[in-house]
Design an enzyme around this catalytic site. Structure first.
Site, mmCIF file in Angstrom:
data_model
loop_
_atom_site.group_PDB
_atom_site.id
_atom_site.type_symbol
_atom_site.label_atom_id
_atom_site.label_comp_id
_atom_site.label_asym_id
_atom_site.label_seq_id
_atom_site.Cartn_x
_atom_site.Cartn_y
_atom_site.Cartn_z
ATOM 1 N N ASP A 218 -6.660 0.516 5.223
ATOM 2 C CA ASP A 218 -7.469 0.083 6.454
ATOM 3 C C ASP A 218 -8.643 0.823 6.501
ATOM 4 O O ASP A 218 -9.842 0.354 6.462
ATOM 5 C CB ASP A 218 -6.728 0.261 7.658
ATOM 6 C CG ASP A 218 -5.384 -0.327 7.778
ATOM 7 O OD1 ASP A 218 -5.140 -1.316 6.817
ATOM 8 O OD2 ASP A 218 -4.772 -0.456 8.723
ATOM 9 N N ASP B 224 0.763 -1.272 0.217
ATOM 10 C CA ASP B 224 -0.140 -0.175 0.073
ATOM 11 C C ASP B 224 0.837 1.255 0.047
ATOM 12 O O ASP B 224 0.424 2.183 -0.808
ATOM 13 C CB ASP B 224 -0.923 -0.063 0.992
ATOM 14 C CG ASP B 224 -0.467 -0.214 2.559
ATOM 15 O OD1 ASP B 224 0.854 -0.338 2.662
ATOM 16 O OD2 ASP B 224 -1.101 0.305 3.401
ATOM 17 N N GLU C 11 -4.666 9.214 11.747
ATOM 18 C CA GLU C 11 -3.821 8.173 11.952
ATOM 19 C C GLU C 11 -2.277 8.594 12.051
ATOM 20 O O GLU C 11 -1.329 8.179 12.820
ATOM 21 C CB GLU C 11 -4.261 6.906 11.406
ATOM 22 C CG GLU C 11 -3.267 5.630 12.024
ATOM 23 C CD GLU C 11 -3.932 4.508 12.592
ATOM 24 O OE1 GLU C 11 -5.142 4.335 12.231
ATOM 25 O OE2 GLU C 11 -3.442 3.429 13.072
HETATM 26 P P1 ADP Z 1 -4.833 -2.605 15.130
HETATM 27 O O1 ADP Z 1 -3.999 -3.344 14.562
HETATM 28 O O2 ADP Z 1 -6.287 -3.420 15.800
HETATM 29 O O3 ADP Z 1 -5.546 -1.630 14.277
HETATM 30 P P2 ADP Z 1 -3.882 -0.519 16.554
HETATM 31 O O4 ADP Z 1 -2.557 -0.572 17.657
HETATM 32 O O5 ADP Z 1 -3.579 0.284 15.388
HETATM 33 O O6 ADP Z 1 -4.224 -2.099 16.530
HETATM 34 O O7 ADP Z 1 -4.994 0.102 17.250
HETATM 35 C C1 ADP Z 1 -5.537 -0.537 18.489
HETATM 36 C C2 ADP Z 1 -6.135 0.740 19.176
HETATM 37 O O8 ADP Z 1 -7.372 0.997 18.897
HETATM 38 C C3 ADP Z 1 -6.274 0.480 20.740
HETATM 39 O O9 ADP Z 1 -5.006 0.417 21.524
HETATM 40 C C4 ADP Z 1 -7.293 1.436 21.198
HETATM 41 O O10 ADP Z 1 -6.816 2.625 21.388
HETATM 42 C C5 ADP Z 1 -8.205 1.504 20.022
HETATM 43 N N1 ADP Z 1 -9.189 0.737 20.078
HETATM 44 C C6 ADP Z 1 -9.312 -0.486 19.616
HETATM 45 N N2 ADP Z 1 -10.674 -1.084 20.144
HETATM 46 C C7 ADP Z 1 -11.276 0.018 20.869
HETATM 47 C C8 ADP Z 1 -12.564 0.126 21.614
HETATM 48 N N3 ADP Z 1 -13.431 -1.285 21.634
HETATM 49 N N4 ADP Z 1 -12.913 0.894 22.292
HETATM 50 C C9 ADP Z 1 -12.007 2.074 22.416
HETATM 51 N N5 ADP Z 1 -10.561 2.086 21.550
HETATM 52 C C10 ADP Z 1 -10.217 0.878 20.954
HETATM 53 MG MG MG Z 2 -4.433 0.110 13.487
#
Ligand code: ADP
Ligand code: MG
Length: 380
Positions: free
Chosen positions: A168, A35, A156
């Site tokens: 994404d 990407d 992001e």
């Molecule tokens: P991913 O690969 O799942 O995108 P990231 O590290 O980029 O992993 O994002 C994960 C972050 O997204 C978590 O640390 C949190 O801050 C946020 N997040 C994910 N799920 C939730 C939720 N249900 N409620 C609030 N924040 C969430």
């Molecule tokens: Mg992520």
């Protein structure tokens, strides 16, 4: 999930929500690390995501509650400053939309999700796109997939500080039931591609995690930029495998192998889309396996756990192909499987993986699903 988030909203804010926004996570079937090279990817939105019950406010206050984290956060849209925690995603999306010239109203919002965090299924993009939908609805902003995905990506990249590509957010925004999405990351053209009949997607969580700020990710990006610069092209998207071969002599062995992964992966994505269009699950699966080998050997972003998982998956005869998905170094594999044998596949793979690694795994069967949606609760 909808009921749960409506109940949570009522309990937290002692009033009724007016809408529910939903945005899914996504899994990338093929197209690893292409990407950010303006190449091709083939993700699907999945039937897991983030549900957001909300109610617009008349002022510029945001009250945010996450059921999963059980925390309420108060903010003002007039004084957004960067901090830490899950609220940075909604704050970043609000900031990015205002940077694009929109003026937002405050909202009260409760969110609940079932995307495993940090597993490569992009819980963060689901969270961003759910908030983008909510902000758009609360502030009368027309919902447009590409600009909204771009705003979330900007959140992001620039607010949260993670240098991800657009895949994404775009997959979460534009998903379509029973289809994967062929995305050209240069033009952002999107083409829904039907999955072959009787196939299902299995996400195989190794139980191992990487930290996304990993220097290795930035290091791979830098290697791609360096290889493109040496070859005199804008990005590796601009090279065919033959053209790269002809330039092999001017690249170090490491840069050559990084570039070879990217240029051959772009071809595999296009061939996989073709295979899907002609309902050829075997061919699709073989390309997925070749993608894993290339990520492991040329791009070097696999791990012992990911290799063990991919091996267990392809060793089962319900599996057409399996590869690591997401950035690598940990997290999940994705497998294309025969949907009629999904449950025997899941238990056999889990047993095989535990025997080999002594680690516990999780198998998540996914259906390719629709992208971000909005539901008006008035009158419900
Ligand atoms: P991913 O690969 O799942 O995108 P990231 O590290 O980029 O992993 O994002 C994960 C972050 O997204 C978590 O640390 C949190 O801050 C946020 N997040 C994910 N799920 C939730 C939720 N249900 N409620 C609030 N924040 C969430
Ligand atoms: Mg992520």
């Amino acid at each position: 999930m909808e009921h749960q988030v409506i109940d949570a909203f009522r309990k937290q804010f002692a009033e009724d929500p007016t809408h529910i926004a939903f945005a899914p996570g996504r899994v990338n079937l093929i197209g690893g690390h292409t990407d950010y090279n303006e190449g091709f990817v083939l993700p699907a939105a999945i039937d897991r995501g983030m549900w957001l019950a909300f109610r617009p406010r008349t002022d510029r206050v945001m009250r945010l509650y996450s059921v999963n984290f059980d925390r309420e956060i108060h903010l003002s849209l007039d004084y957004l400053t960067q901090g830490r925690g899950w609220q940075e995603y909604p704050k970043g999306v609000a900031w990015a939309l205002e940077e694009h010239g929109y003026r937002l109203r405050g909202i009260d919002a409760a969110v609940v999700g079932n995307v495993p965090r940090g597993a490569g299924l992009s819980s963060s993009a689901a969270l961003e796109m759910a908030f983008a939908r909510a902000f758009a609805a609360a502030s009368d902003i027309e919902w447009q997939i590409v600009p909204m995905a771009q705003a979330a990506q900007q959140a992001e990249n620039e607010w949260v500080g993670l240098n991800c590509g657009i895949m994404d957010q775009l997959a979460s925004a534009a998903g379509r039931r029973d289809y994967a999405l062929l995305i050209d990351c240069r033009t952002l053209d999107l083409e829904p591609v039907p999955l072959p009949p009787h196939t299902a997607i299995a996400v195989l969580d190794t139980g191992t995690r990487r930290s996304l700020t990993d220097s290795a990710y930035n290091n791979r990006r830098a290697a791609c930029e360096a290889a493109a610069a040496r070859c005199g092209v804008h990005t590796l998207r601009d090279l065919t495998p033959e053209q790269l071969e002809a330039r092999r002599g001017i690249l170090s062995d490491e840069l050559y192998r990084r570039a070879r992964h990217v240029v051959t992966e772009n071809e595999r994505v296009l061939r996989a889309a073709e295979a899907a269009r002609s309902s050829d699950a075997e061919r699709f699966g073989a390309l997925i396996n070749a993608s894993h080998a290339s990520l492991r050997d040329d791009y070097e972003v696999s791990s012992a756990a990911l290799n063990a998982m991919a091996g267990c998956a392809v060793g089962h005869d319900a599996c057409y192909g399996a590869r690591l998905t997401g950035a690598g170094f940990g997290g999940c594999c994705v497998a294309l499987i025969d949907s009629r044998r999904a449950s025997s596949f899941a238990s056999a793979v889990q047993m095989c993986y535990t025997n080999q690694t002594t680690l516990e795994s999780q198998v998540i069967l996914c259906l390719p699903s629709d992208g971000a949606t909005l539901k008006d609760l008035h009158g419900v």
